[in-house]
Scaffold this active site. Structure first.
Site, PDB file in Angstrom:
ATOM      1  N   ASP A  14       0.851  -1.200   0.000  1.00  0.00           N
ATOM      2  CA  ASP A  14       0.000   0.000   0.000  1.00  0.00           C
ATOM      3  C   ASP A  14       0.880   1.242   0.000  1.00  0.00           C
ATOM      4  OD1 ASP A  14      -2.359  -1.408   0.018  1.00  0.00           O
ATOM      5  OD2 ASP A  14      -2.758  -1.129   2.156  1.00  0.00           O
ATOM      6  N   GLY A  40      -3.501  -5.186   0.569  1.00  0.00           N
ATOM      7  CA  GLY A  40      -4.166  -6.251  -0.207  1.00  0.00           C
ATOM      8  C   GLY A  40      -5.236  -6.868   0.676  1.00  0.00           C
ATOM      9  N   LYS A  41      -6.457  -6.989   0.128  1.00  0.00           N
ATOM     10  CA  LYS A  41      -7.577  -7.385   0.993  1.00  0.00           C
ATOM     11  C   LYS A  41      -7.370  -8.767   1.614  1.00  0.00           C
ATOM     12  CE  LYS A  41     -10.753  -4.511  -1.642  1.00  0.00           C
ATOM     13  NZ  LYS A  41     -10.671  -3.330  -0.780  1.00  0.00           N
ATOM     14  N   GLY A  42      -6.965  -9.740   0.797  1.00  0.00           N
ATOM     15  CA  GLY A  42      -6.805 -11.094   1.335  1.00  0.00           C
ATOM     16  C   GLY A  42      -5.739 -11.139   2.409  1.00  0.00           C
ATOM     17  N   GLU A 141     -10.158  -9.627  -5.686  1.00  0.00           N
ATOM     18  CA  GLU A 141      -9.006  -8.916  -6.259  1.00  0.00           C
ATOM     19  C   GLU A 141      -8.186  -9.830  -7.170  1.00  0.00           C
ATOM     20  OE1 GLU A 141      -8.049  -5.204  -3.313  1.00  0.00           O
ATOM     21  OE2 GLU A 141      -7.094  -7.087  -2.779  1.00  0.00           O
ATOM     22  N   THR A 221     -21.898  -4.464   5.309  1.00  0.00           N
ATOM     23  CA  THR A 221     -21.174  -3.572   6.218  1.00  0.00           C
ATOM     24  C   THR A 221     -21.527  -2.131   5.847  1.00  0.00           C
ATOM     25  OG1 THR A 221     -19.176  -3.696   4.841  1.00  0.00           O
ATOM     26  CG2 THR A 221     -19.328  -5.225   6.678  1.00  0.00           C
ATOM     27  N   ASP A 254     -11.638  -5.225   5.836  1.00  0.00           N
ATOM     28  CA  ASP A 254     -10.756  -6.387   6.005  1.00  0.00           C
ATOM     29  C   ASP A 254     -10.686  -6.793   7.472  1.00  0.00           C
ATOM     30  OD1 ASP A 254     -10.270  -6.220   3.291  1.00  0.00           O
ATOM     31  OD2 ASP A 254      -8.511  -4.943   3.572  1.00  0.00           O
ATOM     32  N   ARG A 287      -6.474   3.682  13.899  1.00  0.00           N
ATOM     33  CA  ARG A 287      -5.027   3.624  13.622  1.00  0.00           C
ATOM     34  C   ARG A 287      -4.775   3.786  12.125  1.00  0.00           C
ATOM     35  NH1 ARG A 287      -4.486  -1.914  17.102  1.00  0.00           N
ATOM     36  NH2 ARG A 287      -4.949  -0.914  19.074  1.00  0.00           N
ATOM     37  N   SER A 293      -2.919  -1.834  11.182  1.00  0.00           N
ATOM     38  CA  SER A 293      -3.939  -1.309  12.101  1.00  0.00           C
ATOM     39  C   SER A 293      -4.742  -2.421  12.785  1.00  0.00           C
ATOM     40  CB  SER A 293      -4.906  -0.388  11.345  1.00  0.00           C
ATOM     41  OG  SER A 293      -5.760  -1.153  10.509  1.00  0.00           O
TER      42      SER A 293
HETATM   43  O1  RIB Z   1      -9.297  -3.012   1.774  1.00  0.00           O
HETATM   44  C1  RIB Z   1      -8.152  -2.205   1.752  1.00  0.00           C
HETATM   45  C2  RIB Z   1      -7.156  -2.752   0.786  1.00  0.00           C
HETATM   46  O2  RIB Z   1      -7.690  -2.653  -0.519  1.00  0.00           O
HETATM   47  C3  RIB Z   1      -5.856  -1.997   0.748  1.00  0.00           C
HETATM   48  O3  RIB Z   1      -4.888  -2.584   1.598  1.00  0.00           O
HETATM   49  C4  RIB Z   1      -5.464  -2.024  -0.722  1.00  0.00           C
HETATM   50  O4  RIB Z   1      -4.293  -2.738  -0.934  1.00  0.00           O
HETATM   51  C5  RIB Z   1      -6.643  -2.659  -1.443  1.00  0.00           C
HETATM   52  O5  RIB Z   1      -6.397  -3.964  -1.770  1.00  0.00           O
END
Ligand code: RIB
Length: 307
Positions: A14, A40-42, A141, A221, A254, A287, A293
């Site tokens: 990120d 990255g969400k996963g 994603e 959500t 996430d 955070r 976070s």
């Molecule tokens: O959900 C947030 C995430 O979405 C971020 O970390 C970004 O990388 C995107 O994948």
């Protein structure tokens, strides 16, 4: 004893820019800060689930580069077991994240790189792991075919299947029917159902539309309004918790999904699991960053105890 959680998804680095507003085309503006960190969400959901106490295995693809090292460090610190295909022909991806300074809200562009090449073969190579999961989670994603295949294996193996349909996409009914739970946010729920979600009533309508397409339960959500749980027998609104001032909302979904997965793997009732997910997300927004976070289990338990 809690069961195994298997998550399929994407890691990216990120790159988060905090600024008053986004630039217009052709314009350069000065930002207030920049942070590079794991995302990255996963991967974020895996970190959240592991920090909350889950036994988490994360299936993904990385390049062979410094961002891949960042991924492995992140998972080692959080206690996530990586199940990785290294792809020397691609790169570990990155996300541009604009954070609006006044609100902490975000807008994101993600280029998944190697993780955008996660294949059905990658998934089938981990069929035993997926089939043996107590809870399986994925998002959108990585390629949809890989997610679909993994959901089929997870369902056949008896796992609780969760699809976080982010980013929003057209999802075949056949794939939705493999999902015990889907967890869209407001805009994703609108993208899938065509129903504009503006509050609890419209969230209920969108959730009902998702059930009609074959999902077992829908959890919409709702940001600062918490989450709405809906299945064939109950509809329950769960509010957020007050964990302090909101600093940044990136990764809140996430955090919710990771907390939800851990709670379900421990055998909690669905509504208690939604409360647990909301508590996890409520702390994460106090955070900066996404994976960094995510709260520890003791923090989640303390917030739940406070109510
Ligand atoms: O959900 C947030 C995430 O979405 C971020 O970390 C970004 O990388 C995107 O994948």
């Amino acid at each position: 004893m809690a069961g195994k959680i298997v998550i399929l998804g994407v890691f990216v680095a990120d790159t988060a820019y905090r600024a008053e507003r986004q630039p217009r085309m052709g314009e350069t503006i000065l930002g207030k800060s920049f942070v590079l960190g794991p995302g990255g969400k996963g991967s974020n959901q895996s970190v959240a689930a592991a920090m909350a106490g889950g036994d988490v295995h994360f299936i993904s693809r990385l390049g062979a580069d410094p961002f891949a090292d960042m991924a492995r460090d992140t998972w080692a610190r959080a206690g996530v077991t990586p199940e990785i295909t290294t792809d020397g022909e691609s790169y570990t991806g990155a996300a541009y994240i604009f954070i609006e300074d006044a609100t902490g809200n975000n807008a994101i562009i993600i280029s998944p790189g190697a993780a955008g090449r996660i294949s059905v073969d990658d998934v089938e190579a981990r069929a035993d792991l997926i089939a043996g999961a107590s809870v399986f989670v994925t998002q959108l994603e990585q390629p949809m075919a890989a997610a679909h295949c993994a959901l089929q294996i997870a369902r056949a193996g008896g796992a609780r299947t969760i699809l976080n349909p982010a980013p929003a996409a057209e999802i075949p009914d056949e794939m939705l029917a493999l999902c015990d739970i889907v967890t869209p946010n407001e805009s994703e729920a609108e993208g899938i159902t065509g129903i504009a979600v503006t509050g609890i009533e419209t969230a209920h309508q969108a959730a009902e539309a998702l059930l009609a397409r074959g999902v077992g339960a829908a959890i919409i959500t709702l940001g600062e309004n918490g989450a709405l749980y809906h299945d064939a027998t109950r509809t329950v609104h769960v509010p957020v918790f007050d964990a302090g001032p909101v600093v940044e909302t990136t990764g809140a979904g996430d955090a919710f999904n990771g907390g939800l997965a851990t709670a379900l793997a421990e055998g909690m009732d669905a509504i208690d699991a939604v409360r647990f997910g909301c508590a996890t997300a409520s702390i994460s927004v106090t955070r900066p960053g996404t994976a960094p976070s995510m709260p520890a289990r003791a923090e989640i338990d303390a917030l739940l105890a406070r109510g």
